[in-house]
Write a protein that holds these residues in place. Structure first.
Motif, PDB file in Angstrom:
ATOM      1  N   PHE A 127       0.868  -1.146   0.009  1.00 34.31           N
ATOM      2  CA  PHE A 127       0.000   0.136  -0.092  1.00 34.31           C
ATOM      3  C   PHE A 127       0.923   1.163   0.025  1.00 34.31           C
ATOM      4  O   PHE A 127       0.395   2.236  -0.373  1.00 34.31           O
ATOM      5  CB  PHE A 127      -1.102  -0.091   1.106  1.00 34.31           C
ATOM      6  N   THR A 128       2.045   1.201   0.394  1.00 33.86           N
ATOM      7  CA  THR A 128       3.087   2.265   0.314  1.00 33.86           C
ATOM      8  C   THR A 128       3.288   2.712  -0.938  1.00 33.86           C
ATOM      9  O   THR A 128       3.306   3.765  -1.166  1.00 33.86           O
ATOM     10  CB  THR A 128       4.260   2.081   1.197  1.00 33.86           C
ATOM     11  N   GLU A 129       3.383   1.668  -1.848  1.00 32.47           N
ATOM     12  CA  GLU A 129       3.722   1.970  -3.349  1.00 32.47           C
ATOM     13  C   GLU A 129       2.367   2.466  -3.742  1.00 32.47           C
ATOM     14  O   GLU A 129       2.265   3.455  -4.760  1.00 32.47           O
ATOM     15  CB  GLU A 129       4.096   0.546  -4.121  1.00 32.47           C
ATOM     16  N   ILE A 130       1.312   1.843  -3.473  1.00 30.50           N
ATOM     17  CA  ILE A 130       0.156   2.286  -4.079  1.00 30.50           C
ATOM     18  C   ILE A 130      -0.177   3.791  -3.585  1.00 30.50           C
ATOM     19  O   ILE A 130      -0.626   4.720  -4.580  1.00 30.50           O
ATOM     20  CB  ILE A 130      -1.494   1.688  -3.576  1.00 30.50           C
ATOM     21  N   LEU A 131       0.027   4.074  -2.295  1.00 30.25           N
ATOM     22  CA  LEU A 131      -0.164   5.397  -1.662  1.00 30.25           C
ATOM     23  C   LEU A 131       0.811   6.450  -2.615  1.00 30.25           C
ATOM     24  O   LEU A 131       0.548   7.610  -2.914  1.00 30.25           O
ATOM     25  CB  LEU A 131       0.378   5.590  -0.288  1.00 30.25           C
ATOM     26  N   ALA A 132       2.039   6.081  -2.742  1.00 28.72           N
ATOM     27  CA  ALA A 132       3.098   6.935  -3.715  1.00 28.72           C
ATOM     28  C   ALA A 132       2.415   7.392  -5.051  1.00 28.72           C
ATOM     29  O   ALA A 132       2.644   8.596  -5.345  1.00 28.72           O
ATOM     30  CB  ALA A 132       4.560   6.333  -3.742  1.00 28.72           C
ATOM     31  N   GLN A 133       1.970   6.401  -5.569  1.00 23.67           N
ATOM     32  CA  GLN A 133       1.365   6.697  -6.874  1.00 23.67           C
ATOM     33  C   GLN A 133       0.235   7.648  -6.667  1.00 23.67           C
ATOM     34  O   GLN A 133      -0.181   8.427  -7.814  1.00 23.67           O
ATOM     35  CB  GLN A 133       0.853   5.193  -7.382  1.00 23.67           C
ATOM     36  N   ARG A 134      -0.813   7.413  -5.839  1.00 18.38           N
ATOM     37  CA  ARG A 134      -2.065   8.329  -5.453  1.00 18.38           C
ATOM     38  C   ARG A 134      -1.529   9.540  -5.440  1.00 18.38           C
ATOM     39  O   ARG A 134      -2.208  10.561  -5.820  1.00 18.38           O
ATOM     40  CB  ARG A 134      -2.893   7.464  -4.627  1.00 18.38           C
ATOM     41  N   VAL A 135      -0.688  10.052  -4.542  1.00 21.38           N
ATOM     42  CA  VAL A 135      -0.068  10.900  -4.289  1.00 21.38           C
ATOM     43  C   VAL A 135       0.520  11.677  -5.508  1.00 21.38           C
ATOM     44  O   VAL A 135       0.372  13.034  -5.461  1.00 21.38           O
ATOM     45  CB  VAL A 135       0.640  11.175  -3.040  1.00 21.38           C
ATOM     46  N   ALA A 136       1.232  11.167  -6.136  1.00 18.34           N
ATOM     47  CA  ALA A 136       1.733  11.629  -7.440  1.00 18.34           C
ATOM     48  C   ALA A 136       0.899  12.161  -8.301  1.00 18.34           C
ATOM     49  O   ALA A 136       1.092  13.283  -8.890  1.00 18.34           O
ATOM     50  CB  ALA A 136       2.743  10.985  -8.021  1.00 18.34           C
ATOM     51  N   SER A 137      -0.297  11.427  -8.593  1.00 22.36           N
ATOM     52  CA  SER A 137      -1.218  11.750  -9.517  1.00 22.36           C
ATOM     53  C   SER A 137      -2.069  12.716  -9.052  1.00 22.36           C
ATOM     54  O   SER A 137      -2.714  13.587  -9.664  1.00 22.36           O
ATOM     55  CB  SER A 137      -1.676  10.305  -9.898  1.00 22.36           C
ATOM     56  N   GLY A 138      -2.436  12.768  -7.704  1.00 26.52           N
ATOM     57  CA  GLY A 138      -3.625  13.354  -7.110  1.00 26.52           C
ATOM     58  C   GLY A 138      -2.984  14.816  -6.718  1.00 26.52           C
ATOM     59  O   GLY A 138      -4.155  15.554  -6.210  1.00 26.52           O
ATOM     60  N   THR A 139      -1.862  14.959  -6.396  1.00 27.53           N
ATOM     61  CA  THR A 139      -1.321  16.321  -5.969  1.00 27.53           C
ATOM     62  C   THR A 139       0.108  17.110  -6.638  1.00 27.53           C
ATOM     63  O   THR A 139       0.312  16.096  -7.390  1.00 27.53           O
ATOM     64  CB  THR A 139      -0.948  16.430  -4.489  1.00 27.53           C
ATOM     65  N   THR A 140       0.222  18.098  -6.560  1.00 29.34           N
ATOM     66  CA  THR A 140       1.574  18.734  -6.991  1.00 29.34           C
ATOM     67  C   THR A 140       2.540  18.712  -6.031  1.00 29.34           C
ATOM     68  O   THR A 140       3.783  19.481  -6.214  1.00 29.34           O
ATOM     69  CB  THR A 140       1.156  20.230  -7.654  1.00 29.34           C
ATOM     70  N   LEU A 141       2.461  18.275  -4.937  1.00 25.87           N
ATOM     71  CA  LEU A 141       3.378  18.358  -3.962  1.00 25.87           C
ATOM     72  C   LEU A 141       4.617  17.407  -4.236  1.00 25.87           C
ATOM     73  O   LEU A 141       4.450  16.350  -4.851  1.00 25.87           O
ATOM     74  CB  LEU A 141       3.100  17.987  -2.659  1.00 25.87           C
ATOM     75  N   ARG A 142       5.680  17.783  -3.689  1.00 30.68           N
ATOM     76  CA  ARG A 142       6.964  16.989  -3.841  1.00 30.68           C
ATOM     77  C   ARG A 142       7.307  16.348  -2.494  1.00 30.68           C
ATOM     78  O   ARG A 142       7.434  16.673  -1.651  1.00 30.68           O
ATOM     79  CB  ARG A 142       8.239  17.906  -4.134  1.00 30.68           C
ATOM     80  N   VAL A 143       6.925  15.058  -2.593  1.00 33.65           N
ATOM     81  CA  VAL A 143       6.853  14.197  -1.336  1.00 33.65           C
ATOM     82  C   VAL A 143       7.934  12.945  -1.619  1.00 33.65           C
ATOM     83  O   VAL A 143       7.633  12.046  -2.638  1.00 33.65           O
ATOM     84  CB  VAL A 143       5.464  13.571  -1.270  1.00 33.65           C
TER      85      VAL A 143
END
Length: 788
Positions: A149-165
């Motif tokens: 789920f960490t990998e899934i979370l990284a993908q969702r954050v990259a596609s859903g926000t403009t933040l650099r995380v």
């Protein structure tokens, strides 16, 4: 005619080689005469002289550097003094640029404040925590591995926000469950920082800390001046420092965790205050363009660069402005105005001289001659203005530093005086008016004092000069012009209302004006002898000089043809008296009378006044006698040209007989002609032309009267009057005076003058006691006081 008689006939004088007694070799004369004729023909081309006047007038009136700017560079040494040729406003580039720079510096930099950036970043942080909590709930429900789920979370954050995380901070937030408390704290820090303003280049902003900056809202467009520039935080250093302090207060976070969170926040709290460079430059340029230009007033005659000084940027700017590079359109406009002025002057001069030429009987060379005088006068005045400016700039103390004072000393009346001598007062007035318009503009620019002064002294010169009797009259006229110039100065000063004019300045102006009159006399005395030959005119001064009977040509007449000399003297006196009676030129009449028969000196014995008993014509055929007599006109013209006598004297020689018939030899030829033999009258007439003006007509009349008066045995008033009437009628019937402009009233007044002279000449005397001159049989005379 028998051959023996032909052998005894004299050979007519031909064109001999070598030098003649009149002076000048034949080849030189052959070259000189065509050149003089071509020059006289050119003087008659009015269009050429009108165009020449306009062309040279434009050069006189144009600024000195209109077409040719000085070829100098900054730092060069001036080889002469450079003076301003006109009043001009020169742009002070250095001062103007300083003023523009100050205007630019007065405009505050414009910084755009993006207030929406805080809301945008707040939404992004909220979206991050929402995605994180949702993903964590899904992982707990499905009981799968956290790593998946960490990998899934990284993908969702990259596609859903403009933040650099980064993965490390994402894992930390996962571990903390993306708690709402942490979300509030992170969002609060972001809003707080962006609300106060984050600027990318804080050092550049602080360069304006003394005057502040203009902050403009991107959303509303409202502006405000921000003086406290330290309220803005610089990105990234000051943002990191602020966050580090705030994060240091959080409990439950290790150093490493705080460092990761700090990097995360710094990376995702971007600057929202930007320097709008294009807007700032546009406003500064507008302010610079709105700054008024600074001009320097340069007076006409002011020294721009003195000889020996170096050219700097300021002096070069002045020279460029004077040369037209800074005001080309204005100079071209002034050039066009000068052109129209000169054309109007030329046309007015032509019409005025045309009327005067017809009224006064002047030659066709009048317009060309006046134009030459005008151009020479303008050239002299142009040089005088340069000298006046140089003198004025060479003195610092008043009144010697006033250029206008020196301009009063220019010989404005010279043209009027010379034109009056050459062509008469009518032409002189027209010429003076033309010169005053052009010369006044030349010396005074846009002021009218030059026109008034030039016209006043010119009129004074015209009316100060009556018909000359001697050369000292020019000097007297110069004195009068000087006094008129002084009166003109007083008039101009009164018109100007110069209350501040000192007595010393007024005295200097008056002295310069008087000096101008003296210069008029000097220049005229020097120029008249030179211009007489150039313009093919003869002044009364020249005629009076030529009337000196001690001159070589008249001495030849006196010794080689004494009878002709006495006849010429009498004709000269008669013609002079006749011309005085009708207002013609008596000096020309008198001098023309002295020279009219000089052709007789080559064969004096063939003319009755020189004969003593024997008459050579008794042995000649009438046709040959007529040819010899007629030929004295042609030979007289040649002698006059060899002696370089002026054209009016040559005209007197050619026209004093007109085309009259030699009646004595014509009648003899008719008597000798056989029956049926035709006799041409043309062979017994002089070649002419007939008299072309009043003076020549009076001279013809006087010549005929003097010769006929010798036949009177009893010269009583009645017989003299009858003789005059008969000769006058003969000339009129033969149409000899048709081209002379003489009226019947003129002829009657001339006849009265001739009658007085003849009666005074042939007056009677009482008998000398003890003498009997009438008794030719008693040759002995008494001896009185030892003299026979």
């Amino acid at each position: 005619m028998s051959r023996s008689s032909k052998d005894r006939e004299p050979k007519l004088r031909g064109k001999g080689k070598g030098k003649s007694k009149g002076g000048g070799s034949a080849p030189v004369r052959r070259v000189r005469r065509p050149t003089r004729e071509r020059w006289n023909r050119l003087l008659c081309v009015d269009r050429f002289w009108g165009a020449l006047f306009v062309a040279f007038g434009l050069w006189f009136l144009a600024p000195a550097d209109l077409l040719f700017s000085p070829d100098v560079q900054e730092g060069e040494i001036a080889t002469r003094d450079y003076l301003a040729t006109q009043n001009v406003l020169v742009l002070d580039r250095e001062t103007t640029e300083e003023k523009k720079t100050r205007a630019r510096e007065g405009v505050l930099p414009v910084y755009d404040f993006d207030y929406a950036k805080g809301s945008q970043q707040d939404e992004q942080f909220a979206r991050l925590f929402q995605i994180g909590r949702q993903t964590r709930q899904e992982s707990e429900a499905e009981e799968e591995g956290a790593s998946d789920f960490t990998e899934i979370l990284a993908q969702r954050v990259a596609s859903g926000t403009t933040l650099r995380v980064e993965p490390e901070i994402l894992s930390e937030l996962w571990t903390r469950g993306f708690s709402p408390e942490l979300e509030d704290r992170v969002r609060s820090l972001s809003r707080s920082i962006l609300r106060s303003g984050v600027v990318a280049n804080k050092p550049l902003l602080l360069e304006n800390r003394l005057q502040g900056v203009r902050v403009r809202s991107l959303q509303s467009g409202q502006e405000r001046v921000q003086l406290d520039l330290f309220a803005f935080r610089g990105h990234p250093n000051e943002v990191a420092e602020y966050l580090e302090v705030e994060l240091g207060r959080w409990s439950g976070w290790s150093r490493r965790q705080r460092s990761m969170l700090l990097d995360f926040l710094v990376a995702n709290v971007p600057p929202n205050v930007y320097l709008n460079l294009s807007e700032t430059q546009a406003r500064r340029q507008a302010a610079a363009d709105g700054a008024e230009e600074v001009f320097q007033q340069i007076q006409r005659g002011q020294v721009i660069v003195r000889k020996g000084d170096t050219f700097d940027a300021g002096s070069l700017a002045v020279l460029e402005e004077l040369s037209g590079e800074g005001q080309r359109s204005n100079l071209l406009l002034a050039f066009g105005g000068s052109f129209l002025l000169l054309v109007l002057v030329a046309v007015g001069l032509w019409f005025g001289l045309r009327r005067s030429r017809l009224a006064e009987g002047l030659g066709e060379t009048t317009f060309g001659g006046v134009v030459i005088l005008l151009l020479l006068s303008l050239l002299l005045l142009k040089g005088g203005t340069v000298v006046a400016a140089a003198l004025a700039n060479s003195f610092d103390a008043e009144p010697f530093n006033a250029e206008r004072s020196y301009l009063y000393a220019l010989p404005f009346g010279m043209l009027a005086l010379i034109a009056s001598l050459f062509y008469g007062r009518g032409v002189a007035v027209i010429s003076a008016l033309s010169l005053s318009v052009v010369a006044g503009y030349l010396v005074s620019g846009d002021s009218s004092w030059g026109i008034l002064y030039s016209l006043t002294v010119s009129l004074g010169a015209i009316y100060a000069l009556d018909r000359l009797k001697e050369r000292t009259a020019v000097a007297r006229a110069g004195l009068v012009v000087g006094f008129v110039g002084m009166l003109a100065v007083l008039m101009l000063e009164a018109l100007d209302g110069a209350e501040s004019l000192s007595w010393s300045a007024l005295g200097f102006d008056l002295a310069c004006a008087f000096l101008g009159g003296l210069l008029v006399a000097v220049v005229t005395s020097f120029a008249v002898p030179l211009l007489e030959g150039l313009l093919s005119v003869t002044t009364d001064i020249k005629l009076l000089e030529l009337s000196d009977t001690n001159l070589p040509l008249l001495q030849r007449v006196a010794f080689e043809a004494p009878g002709t000399f006495q006849h010429s003297l009498m004709v000269a006196h008669l013609a002079k008296a006749g011309c005085e009676a009708i207002g013609a030129n008596p000096a020309l009449a008198y001098t023309g009378g002295l020279y009219h028969d000089i052709g007789k000196i080559l064969r004096p014995q063939y003319f009755v006044e020189n004969q003593h008993g024997q008459n050579p014509h008794d042995k000649l055929a009438p046709t040959m006698s007529s040819l010899i007599v007629i030929n004295h006109v042609k030979e007289g013209v040649e002698l006059a040209q060899e002696a370089r006598l002026p054209q009016p004297i040559v005209d007197a020689i050619e026209q004093h007989h007109g085309t009259r018939r030699i009646s004595y030899f014509y009648n003899r030829a008719k008597e000798q002609a056989g029956e049926g033999e035709e006799l041409s009258e043309q062979g017994f007439r002089y070649p002419g032309p007939r008299p072309q003006n009043k003076v020549m007509g009076v001279l013809m009349y006087a010549d005929a009267v003097e010769a006929a008066s010798r036949t009177l045995t009893n010269p009583s008033p009645v017989s003299v009057r009858a003789l005059l009437r008969q000769i006058q009628d003969d000339c009129l019937e033969d149409q000899q005076l048709d081209e002379s402009d003489l009226t019947l009233g003129d002829l009657n007044r001339v006849a009265e003058a001739f009658e007085r002279v003849l009666l005074n000449t042939y007056h009677k005397r009482v008998d000398y006691p003890g003498f009997n001159f009438k008794d030719s049989e008693k040759p002995g005379l008494r001896v009185v006081d030892g003299r026979a």
